[in-house]
Design a protein around this motif. Structure first.
Motif, short mmCIF file in Angstrom:
data_model
loop_
_atom_site.label_atom_id
_atom_site.label_comp_id
_atom_site.label_asym_id
_atom_site.label_seq_id
_atom_site.Cartn_x
_atom_site.Cartn_y
_atom_site.Cartn_z
N ALA A 254 0.83 -1.21 0.00
CA ALA A 254 0.00 0.00 0.00
C ALA A 254 0.86 1.26 0.00
N ARG A 275 -4.33 2.49 -5.57
CA ARG A 275 -5.49 3.04 -4.88
C ARG A 275 -6.79 2.38 -5.32
N PRO B 283 -3.52 2.65 0.92
CA PRO B 283 -2.60 3.55 0.21
C PRO B 283 -2.83 5.02 0.56
N VAL B 284 -4.05 5.40 0.84
CA VAL B 284 -4.34 6.80 1.13
C VAL B 284 -3.69 7.19 2.46
N VAL B 285 -3.85 6.32 3.46
CA VAL B 285 -3.23 6.58 4.76
C VAL B 285 -1.71 6.56 4.64
N ALA B 287 0.20 7.23 2.19
CA ALA B 287 0.79 8.35 1.46
C ALA B 287 1.06 9.54 2.38
#
Ligand SMILES: Nc1ncnc2c1ncn2[C@@H]1O[C@H](COP(=O)(O)OP(=O)(O)OP(=O)(O)O)[C@@H](O)[C@H]1O
Ligand SMILES: Nc1ncnc2c1ncn2[C@@H]1O[C@H](COP(=O)(O)OP(=O)(O)O)[C@@H](O)[C@H]1O
Ligand code: SF4
Ligand code: SF4
Ligand SMILES: [Mg+2]
Ligand SMILES: [Mg+2]
Lengths: 364, 343
Positions: A254, A275, B283-285, B287
């Motif tokens: 991730a 994403r 992935p959002v966290v 980043a």
């Protein structure tokens, strides 16, 4: 001069990691999404002839790695991640292994048709490898320094002295303290994290276009894993190397990958930008995996496990290999193996069922 | 289900609500040093300070998570608590019995109440024994059941852990990793224990199988009123399964708190670094995360630094830290930490 022609790093500088004046070799701003393929794999099939029968380890795998891209490869153990990547450079033992079909285009040539001596130039030269267990891939009777310079002498036209200086710079670059001293160490004198950093230094030595890392941090503690990941991120920013990173840890992927391949039963079952994969997983296996994971940043609900066992690979797939564990399975799944197809831009899935609309993807 | 164990009374409280009070196990000043021998005469030249003075309680019905990096002493703590290896110093009190001073015969009598599940489901099961004899072994040793009662009990245990009772006469290699771990769990619960040390019970399993085994452990805890010491390096899983968590570093426990306190407001610089090193599957966290990257490795427990064990890697260490060992103190209710500057 250092290994890519920059002035040699002086000692005080190197205390700071990474050395400030190490410049990117590519102009900034052309990263990613330029989609120029560095590696194109088509219909790769690898089998092993064993006493118990033929193991169909890789069953028609096709994918593209773009220049400068970070591609994550996830899947459970035995799903064919390692055999796929080792097959690209014919690194599997043959026999019992056999590559039954496929092409691997790299720099305008099909690697699978190359003679062994030409392949050797690619291995460790234009394509670097980092393995899970550095002890098995480092030579126990050679010093760390010698293992790096050997690779440099083999793949570049550097002199021994240039190679020596470059080796020291490389160790500094991967964050090894006392690099000069460490050149004289043997692998067993280093900790697991240090050995893995040496492996990265060796993989980087010849400025490869592609680095393939097979579970490089799986055996390491999380604080050491974080060190290694930080180094790899930095190096990729600076050198523009494309990376294939195999792991079973969806957390690591991730934070690192641009795009992800999900493997199951020797096939790619889903392929997406990172994403999209986490926000809209389309394959029931990917969905199940994400729901079975606890998260450190949240007080979680009950974990949903995927029932059943990972499958054995003694027959080539004639149906969906996930069907025995899939809660969406219907007639077609046992009759015909699904093929990987695009369902949205850059998002591919191999599944007959559309879990979003709750109906079959095609009228059969 | 298990008739004789279903008789147990108090149901385990919901996660995070275990009431301090009923201490099942109490560990005080526990040390375990292994001698380092050298030369032809096998003289002792030093010692590995695997566990170097730890104190904590485990409450009845709770899961205490024990985390820390490889070699920090987690397994050794678990093994000494069960008296599988003798302590060098300190005490372990189990339900009123001080184990380190008990004669072996009396420890043996308590053994059925304290069990262990091991990390490696391949190595911990004898490959030449059938599943029935693996699970039946503790029954044979500690209970005098008739042959047919024992077989019944084995079948029952297999179905409790989600295995097919008709597979009792198969051998371990005929099972997958996750199934083998279930066999290990069945053996551990065979004698209705109160307390189980789970030493990395899911580390060798595939991600898709880990949740199966964890859900089984949680269900059994509720049904059988079990107390767990859950040893793991997977902090995300510990967050999920534990009520309280202890963090080990170089033979010491450096922080202990309820699971929410520990992960939401860690006080020790090592816990803070550990938390920040764990990747989150989002992935959002990821980043937007800023990481504390520790330098170097954990020192060898054969040669630990003076003062605070973490001072060689601590981002905020001061001269005092290499001279004076920080005190193990409770800074808020139930939140313990060993750092001069934690508040
Ligand atoms: N029987 C033994 N003899 C000598 N040293 C030992 C022995 N058992 C453990 N040690 C040492 O004690 C230290 C703590 O070991 P332990 O197995 O408790 O660590 P751990 O935290 O469980 O690690 P891991 O996460 O790798 O399982 C290590 O340095 C180990 O090498
Ligand atoms: N040398 C070999 N001989 C026989 N079978 C093999 C060999 N190497 C790999 N395999 C089999 O190929 C399949 C895929 O293995 P691998 O690519 O190593 O999985 P992964 O890396 O995803 O864990 C497995 O079933 C494995 O047992
Ligand atoms: S093809 Fe069928 S069995 Fe396979 S994953 Fe999709 S729905 Fe499930
Ligand atoms: S006592 Fe000092 S070295 Fe130890 S954790 Fe606290 S600040 Fe760091
Ligand atoms: Mg592998
Ligand atoms: Mg251990």
């Amino acid at each position: 001069m250092s290994w890519w022609g920059q002035p040699t790093i002086d000692d005080e500088e190197s205390l700071r990691y990474p050395p400030a004046h190490v410049q990117s070799r590519r102009p900034s701003g052309i990263r990613l999404s330029q989609n120029k393929p560095a590696l194109e794999v088509t219909d790769l099939k690898t089998v092993f002839d064993t006493q118990d029968g033929v193991v169909h380890a890789v069953n028609g795998v096709s994918f593209t790695l773009n220049e400068g891209e970070f591609l994550g490869v996830v899947g459970e153990s035995g799903s064919g991640k390692s055999v796929t990547m080792m097959s690209l450079l014919k690194l599997i033992p043959m026999p019992p292994g056999r590559i039954d079909s496929g092409t691997v285009f790299f720099g305008g040539q099909d690697l699978l048709t190359l003679e062994l001596d030409e392949l050797r130039k690619v291995r460790g030269g234009q394509i670097g490898f980092i393995f899970q267990d550095p002890m098995t891939s480092l030579n126990p009777v050679l010093t760390v320094g010698r293992q790096i310079t050997e690779s440099l002498e083999l793949h570049t036209d550097q002199t021994r002295r240039e190679a020596d200086a470059a080796a020291e710079d490389l160790l500094k670059l991967v964050g090894i303290p006392d690099a000069g001293q460490r050149l004289k160490s043997y692998p067993h004198e280093l900790s697991g994290g240090m050995r893995q950093r040496v492996m990265i230094a060796i993989a980087l030595a010849c400025s490869p276009k592609v680095i393939i890392a097979d579970e490089p941090t799986t055996a390491l503690d999380v604080t050491i894993q974080a060190q290694i990941i930080e180094i790899v991120k930095e190096l990729r920013e600076r050198t523009g190397t494309a990376v294939i990173w195999i792991t079973h840890d969806l957390g690591v992927v991730a934070g690192l990958a641009d795009r992800v391949l999900v493997m199951y039963g020797g096939q790619i079952v889903e392929e997406a930008r990172v994403r999209d994969l986490y926000a809209r997983p389309a394959h029931p296996y990917t969905q199940g995996l994400l729901k079975s994971l606890p998260r450190l940043d949240q007080k979680g609900a009950e974990l949903q496990s995927i029932e059943g066992q990972p499958l054995s690979l003694y027959a080539p797939p004639t149906s969906c290999s996930f069907a025995p564990r899939c809660k969406f399975a219907f007639d077609r799944c046992s009759e015909e193996a699904p093929v990987l197809e695009e369902i949205a831009p850059d998002h591919k899935v191999a599944c007959w069922w559309n879990t979003e609309t709750e109906e079959p993807r095609h009228a059969s | 289900m298990l008739p004789d164990s279903a008789a147990t009374t108090t149901a385990a409280t919901a996660k995070g609500e275990v009431q301090p009070g009923q201490v099942l196990l109490s560990v005080q000043g526990l040390k375990k040093h292994f001698p380092i021998m050298k030369g032809v005469f096998r003289r002792q030249v030093g010692s590995v300070r695997a566990v170097d003075g730890v104190s904590f309680d485990i409450y009845r019905g709770e899961t205490l998570g024990l985390v820390g990096e490889s070699g920090s002493g987690k397994s050794t703590v678990g093994r000494v608590m069960l008296q599988l290896t003798p302590a060098t110093e300190g005490t372990v009190t189990f339900d009123g019995h001080e184990l380190t001073s008990l004669p072996a015969s009396e420890v043996r009598e308590l053994r059925p109440r304290m069990q262990m599940v091991f990390q490696d489901p391949h190595a911990s099961l004898n490959p030449r024994m059938t599943v029935a004899s693996i699970i039946g072994e503790p029954l044979k040793e500690h209970l005098s059941l008739s042959r047919s009662d024992r077989d019944l009990r084995i079948e029952e245990l297999l179905s409790v852990v989600g295995l097919d009772p008709t597979h009792a006469n198969r051998y371990p290699h005929e099972f997958s990793g996750g199934q083998r771990q279930r066999i290990g769990v069945a053996r551990a619960i065979a004698l209705n224990p109160d307390f189980i040390v789970c030493d990395e019970p899911i580390a060798a399993l595939d991600v898709s199988i880990q949740a199966q085994v964890v859900n089984l452990l949680l269900k059994l805890q509720k049904d059988l009123d079990l107390t767990y010491l859950f040893i793991s390096h997977d902090l995300s899983m510990v967050r999920h399964i534990a009520d309280r968590v202890a963090v080990m570093y170089l033979g010491n426990i450096v922080e202990l708190a309820s699971v929410d306190d520990l992960f939401e407001s860690p006080k020790h610089p090592y816990t803070q670094a550990l938390r920040s090193a764990v990747p989150v599957p989002d992935p959002v966290v990821e980043a937007s995360r800023v990481r504390v990257i520790l330098e170097g490795d954990m020192p060898s427990p054969a040669n630990p630094p003076s003062g605070c064990p973490f001072n060689t890697r601590c981002p905020i260490a001061e001269p005092r830290c290499s001279e004076e060992e920080p005190e193990w103190r409770e800074i808020t209710g139930g939140h313990w930490v060993a750092c001069h500057f934690a508040e």
